[in-house]
Design a protein around this motif. Sequence first.
Motif, short mmCIF file in Angstrom:
data_model
loop_
_atom_site.label_atom_id
_atom_site.label_comp_id
_atom_site.label_asym_id
_atom_site.label_seq_id
_atom_site.Cartn_x
_atom_site.Cartn_y
_atom_site.Cartn_z
N TYR A 48 11.07 -96.94 50.72
CA TYR A 48 10.22 -98.09 51.06
C TYR A 48 10.43 -99.28 50.12
O TYR A 48 9.94 -100.38 50.38
N LEU A 49 11.16 -99.08 49.04
CA LEU A 49 11.41 -100.18 48.12
C LEU A 49 12.50 -101.10 48.64
O LEU A 49 13.37 -100.69 49.43
N GLY A 50 12.48 -102.34 48.18
CA GLY A 50 13.48 -103.31 48.59
C GLY A 50 14.83 -103.07 47.95
O GLY A 50 14.98 -102.25 47.03
N LYS A 51 15.82 -103.80 48.42
CA LYS A 51 17.21 -103.64 47.98
C LYS A 51 17.36 -103.88 46.48
O LYS A 51 18.08 -103.15 45.80
N SER A 52 16.69 -104.89 45.95
CA SER A 52 16.86 -105.23 44.54
C SER A 52 16.28 -104.15 43.63
O SER A 52 16.91 -103.75 42.65
N ALA A 53 15.08 -103.68 43.96
CA ALA A 53 14.48 -102.62 43.15
C ALA A 53 15.35 -101.37 43.17
O ALA A 53 15.55 -100.71 42.14
N MET A 54 15.87 -101.03 44.34
CA MET A 54 16.70 -99.83 44.45
C MET A 54 18.01 -99.99 43.66
O MET A 54 18.49 -99.04 43.05
N ALA A 55 18.56 -101.19 43.68
CA ALA A 55 19.83 -101.43 42.98
C ALA A 55 19.67 -101.36 41.47
O ALA A 55 20.67 -101.20 40.76
N HIS A 56 18.45 -101.47 40.98
CA HIS A 56 18.22 -101.46 39.54
C HIS A 56 17.48 -100.21 39.08
O HIS A 56 16.88 -100.18 38.01
N THR A 57 17.54 -99.16 39.90
CA THR A 57 16.94 -97.87 39.58
C THR A 57 18.03 -96.83 39.52
O THR A 57 18.91 -96.78 40.40
N ARG A 58 18.01 -95.98 38.51
CA ARG A 58 19.09 -95.02 38.32
C ARG A 58 18.76 -93.61 38.75
O ARG A 58 19.66 -92.84 39.10
N ILE A 59 17.50 -93.21 38.69
CA ILE A 59 17.14 -91.80 38.85
C ILE A 59 16.00 -91.62 39.84
O ILE A 59 15.28 -92.57 40.16
N PRO A 60 15.81 -90.40 40.37
CA PRO A 60 14.76 -90.16 41.35
C PRO A 60 13.36 -90.38 40.79
O PRO A 60 13.14 -90.36 39.58
N ALA A 61 12.42 -90.56 41.71
CA ALA A 61 11.01 -90.76 41.34
C ALA A 61 10.51 -89.60 40.48
O ALA A 61 10.92 -88.46 40.64
N GLY A 62 9.62 -89.92 39.57
CA GLY A 62 9.05 -88.92 38.69
C GLY A 62 9.79 -88.77 37.38
O GLY A 62 9.32 -88.09 36.47
N HIS A 63 10.96 -89.41 37.27
CA HIS A 63 11.70 -89.45 36.01
C HIS A 63 11.58 -90.88 35.50
O HIS A 63 12.31 -91.76 35.96
N PRO A 64 10.68 -91.13 34.57
CA PRO A 64 10.37 -92.51 34.20
C PRO A 64 11.56 -93.27 33.61
O PRO A 64 12.33 -92.73 32.82
N GLU A 65 11.73 -94.50 34.05
CA GLU A 65 12.67 -95.43 33.45
C GLU A 65 11.87 -96.50 32.74
O GLU A 65 10.81 -96.92 33.21
N GLY A 66 12.37 -96.95 31.60
CA GLY A 66 11.56 -97.87 30.79
C GLY A 66 12.34 -99.01 30.19
O GLY A 66 13.29 -99.54 30.77
#
Length: 381
Positions: free
Chosen positions: A300-318
Amino acid sequence: MGMVGGGIGAFIGAVHRMAAVLDGQIELVCGAFSSNPEKSKASGAELYLPEDRVYGSFEEMIQKEKELPEGERMDFVSIVTPNHLHVPPAKMALENGFSVICDKPLAYNLKEAKELKEIVDKSGLTFALTHNYTGYPMVKEGRDMIKSGKLGKIRKVVVEYPQGWLSTLQENSDNKQASWRVDPKKAGISSAMGDIGTHAENLAEFMTGLKISELCADLTAFGEGRQLDTDGNILLRFDNGARGVLHASQISAGEENNLKIFVYGEKGGLEWHQMEPNSLIVRMLDLPMQVYRTGADRAYLGKSAMAHTRIPAGHPEGYLEAFANIYRNFAMTLRARMEGKEPDPQYLDFPTVDDGIRGMAFIENAVASSKSDEKWYKFTI
């Protein structure tokens, strides 16, 4: 990558190095890590760099690297020095054909910043500024929601950045980070607004797409003997008619790095907290509150958010991952240009010298407003 600054004991230099290498696109190959040649050499040794690629000054580094064959020399320079030492190495690097990524704020003052922009524009090289909070996936999701009109016309923006680390006179101890930030000769005309207020200003303009047009500032130098502000409260007016509030403080006792933003439009609002960066709170009229969560499997996230995310949900990125997004995008843009290709627009998503100009203008306008008897001070560049 060649690095200027960031030697032994430097916080931000280590952050830049970790961010740069996270995606395997960048290698640190040389550096001038301190104005003290001996300290620079010692820092290079700690980083396992060859002795002949560790330099006693940025001038020596740029000159000697330029003399190396293409493919062996550094491709760009990362500048992680105190504010007053941003422009000299950036200027020399650009004039000698090296792209630059620089810590914020852009310069010591607005005049310097404008001069640097002229050099960047003339060079045609790639320049990035590490307003790292723009690298968070949910900040980009919020930006895209606003840009798409989901919230309607924006009416109000509230952005806060309270810290408490200068509640006591840390500069009187052996705290290098505190000593230069409260020193006008090194930090410029502002401490709180220059150091963290610019992050708040940049975040507000980045997410909303709006520009500050007027402000009314009240800055205070809390702390005996301090000359620069350590706390500030600013009313804002934006170019679309929206109103806002910006608060930045280094003396909010007990606070950590509690950057947060609230944006309200005609149809709804959103809320994001840097200390809980994987969540974006969305509130729409006549609907229950929603919480968007980051994750590479969030369809459900947009293209930009997805392009800047490395790992599946529940593994926090900071913080480091957000910082790394700027380095990755810079690297991919630079790689494309070096190969004579057009960069992917997604990789052009990093702060530039123009964002740095607005940041320096924000500092100078805030300080001028605080000193002025006028209620509203027209934002000028």
